[in-house]
Motif scaffolding. Sequence first.
Motif, mmCIF file in Angstrom:
data_model
loop_
_atom_site.group_PDB
_atom_site.id
_atom_site.type_symbol
_atom_site.label_atom_id
_atom_site.label_comp_id
_atom_site.label_asym_id
_atom_site.label_seq_id
_atom_site.Cartn_x
_atom_site.Cartn_y
_atom_site.Cartn_z
ATOM 1 N N PRO A 223 0.943 -1.345 -0.019
ATOM 2 C CA PRO A 223 0.114 0.002 0.159
ATOM 3 C C PRO A 223 0.855 1.230 0.172
ATOM 4 O O PRO A 223 0.534 2.435 -0.449
ATOM 5 N N VAL A 224 2.046 1.216 0.588
ATOM 6 C CA VAL A 224 2.999 2.379 0.508
ATOM 7 C C VAL A 224 3.457 2.684 -0.861
ATOM 8 O O VAL A 224 3.339 3.961 -1.412
ATOM 9 N N TYR A 225 3.464 1.642 -1.965
ATOM 10 C CA TYR A 225 4.011 1.843 -3.069
ATOM 11 C C TYR A 225 2.914 2.391 -4.069
ATOM 12 O O TYR A 225 3.182 3.455 -4.617
ATOM 13 N N ARG A 226 1.780 1.849 -3.571
ATOM 14 C CA ARG A 226 0.688 2.444 -4.397
ATOM 15 C C ARG A 226 0.248 4.029 -4.269
ATOM 16 O O ARG A 226 0.034 4.669 -4.938
ATOM 17 N N ALA A 227 0.527 4.126 -2.984
ATOM 18 C CA ALA A 227 0.499 5.480 -2.326
ATOM 19 C C ALA A 227 1.402 6.534 -2.908
ATOM 20 O O ALA A 227 1.203 7.722 -3.392
ATOM 21 N N GLY A 400 -3.690 13.591 -4.193
ATOM 22 C CA GLY A 400 -2.493 12.504 -4.164
ATOM 23 C C GLY A 400 -2.403 12.133 -2.519
ATOM 24 O O GLY A 400 -1.524 11.327 -2.522
ATOM 25 N N THR A 401 -3.016 12.551 -1.600
ATOM 26 C CA THR A 401 -2.992 12.381 -0.347
ATOM 27 C C THR A 401 -3.850 11.194 0.229
ATOM 28 O O THR A 401 -3.841 10.303 1.200
ATOM 29 N N LEU A 402 -4.968 10.656 -0.792
ATOM 30 C CA LEU A 402 -6.042 9.822 -0.392
ATOM 31 C C LEU A 402 -5.368 8.406 0.042
ATOM 32 O O LEU A 402 -5.910 7.742 0.941
ATOM 33 N N LEU A 403 -4.554 7.876 -0.753
ATOM 34 C CA LEU A 403 -4.029 6.477 -0.120
ATOM 35 C C LEU A 403 -3.022 6.541 0.807
ATOM 36 O O LEU A 403 -2.950 5.681 1.479
ATOM 37 N N TRP A 404 -2.413 7.693 1.193
ATOM 38 C CA TRP A 404 -1.517 7.737 2.276
ATOM 39 C C TRP A 404 -2.271 7.920 3.642
ATOM 40 O O TRP A 404 -1.752 7.663 4.562
ATOM 41 N N TRP A 405 -3.677 8.381 3.413
ATOM 42 C CA TRP A 405 -4.410 8.193 4.805
ATOM 43 C C TRP A 405 -4.481 6.705 5.419
ATOM 44 O O TRP A 405 -4.496 6.670 6.541
ATOM 45 N N ARG A 406 -4.478 5.853 4.584
ATOM 46 C CA ARG A 406 -4.700 4.513 4.932
ATOM 47 C C ARG A 406 -3.367 3.534 4.851
ATOM 48 O O ARG A 406 -3.524 2.593 5.287
ATOM 49 N N ALA A 407 -2.375 4.263 4.337
ATOM 50 C CA ALA A 407 -1.150 3.600 4.054
ATOM 51 C C ALA A 407 -0.525 3.431 5.332
ATOM 52 O O ALA A 407 -0.446 4.353 6.406
#
Length: 418
Positions: A223-227, A400-407
Motif C-alpha cells: 500500500p505504501v508503493y501504491r500511495a 494525492g493524499t488519499l492513499l496515504w491516509w490508509r497506508a
Amino acid sequence: MATPADPPTTAPDPPGVRDPIPREIWVLVGAAFVIAIGFGIVSPVLPAYARSFDVGVAAASVIVSAFAFFRLVFAPAGGLLVGRFGERPIYLAGLLVVAASSFATAFAQSYGQLLLFRGLGGVGSTMFTISAMALLVRLAPLRARGRVSSAYGSAFLIGGMVGPVLGGLLAGWGMRAPFIVYGVALVLAAGVVAVGLGGARLRPAPDRSERPTMALAEAWRSPVYRAVLVSGAANGWTNFGVRMAVLPLLAIAVLDQTWVAGAVLAVGAVGTAATLQVSGRLTDRLGRRPLVLVGLITMGVSMALLGQALRPGLSTTAGLAVLFVLSLVSGVGAGMVNPAQQAAVADVIGNQRNGGKVLSTFQMSQDGGAIAGPILIGLIADAAGFGWAFGVTGLVCLLGTLLWWRAPEPLTLHAEVD
C-alpha cells in the motif's frame, strides 16, 4: 500483509539515533550539483535557440517538452537496463549519452536535428536518474534515507538556481556555447563518479549471490508503493509541470514585466531549499507518511489560492504579495514531499534487492504528471481563467493524499527488508 492496525515490525530507534551518510553518497551529491548547474545553464537559452531556426513559439515549446517526453517513454527500458547491468555502468552511460546529446545540440543545423538531439538527451537523463535513485536506495542506511534524499535534492536545486545565471552570461558568447559547457560538465561528472564509485563497496562479496530483483507486481502489493505512485503523479503535476510552465504566465498576468516570472520561481525554490535542510532529518525521525501528508496539503492549499493574485479589485502590489507569499509556501510543501517520497520507495525496495523496474515506474508517475499537468491546466486557464486552473491544481495535490491516509508508516513496516 500488514494493515494500518498492525503493530510495526521493527521498533523505532531511540530519539537521536542516526546512521551516518556513506562517502559514496556524497560523490553522487557532488555529481548531482554539477549536472544541475549544466542543466540550468542551457535552460534560459534553449527556447531562443529553437526560435533561431525560424520556428514559432509552439515549436520552440516542443523542444522543451521533448526532453521530458523521451524520459517518460524510455523509463521502462531504463529500469530493465539497471536490473541487467547494474547501477554504476548505466549511470555513467546515461551521463555520457546526455553529454553527446548536448554537444550534438550545440552544432545542430536544423530544427529537426535540434528536436532529435535534445530528445535523445532525455533517454540518457532517464538512465542516470533511475540509476542514481537505485544507488541511493542501495547505499543509504535505513535511518539516513531522508537526509540522503534531502542532500541529493538540495544539490539539484541549488545547482539549478546557479546554472541559469551562468547560462545568461555564457549566452553572450553565442547560443551554442552553453550546450558545449553542459557537455563538458557532464563528462567531468562522469569522471568523478567513475573514480568515486569504483571501490569494492559496489561489488558483491565473493561468497554472496547477486541481489534478487524486486518484481513490479510485488511492489504493487505494498500500500505504501501504491500511495507513492499517486502522490508522485500529483507532485510531478504540480512542481515539475504547473509550477514551471503555468505559474510564470500567472506572474506575467499580475505584472507584465520580465523579472516577475523569474522572481516567483526563485522564491519557490528558496522555500524548497530551506525546507530540505530540516525535512530529511524529520523524515528519518518522525517517518515518511507525516511529511508527505503535510507537504501535499501545504502545496494543495497554497496552489489553490494562487489564482487569487488576479482577484478583481486587488491592487497590483497586493497581487504580487499574494503571488510571492503563496509561491514560498508551496515551495515549503514541495521540500517536505520530495525526500519523504523517495525514502518511502527505498523502504519498499530495501538495500538487498535490485529495484530498477520499481524505480522507473515511480519516475514515470512523476514525469507523466509533469507532462499532463501543464497541458490540462493550460486548457482550463484559457477556458475559465487562472483562478480555476490553480484551484484544480490544488485539488490534484489533495487527491494525492488519499492513499496515504490508509497506508502504514513505511519506515517501520519495511524495516525488516534491510
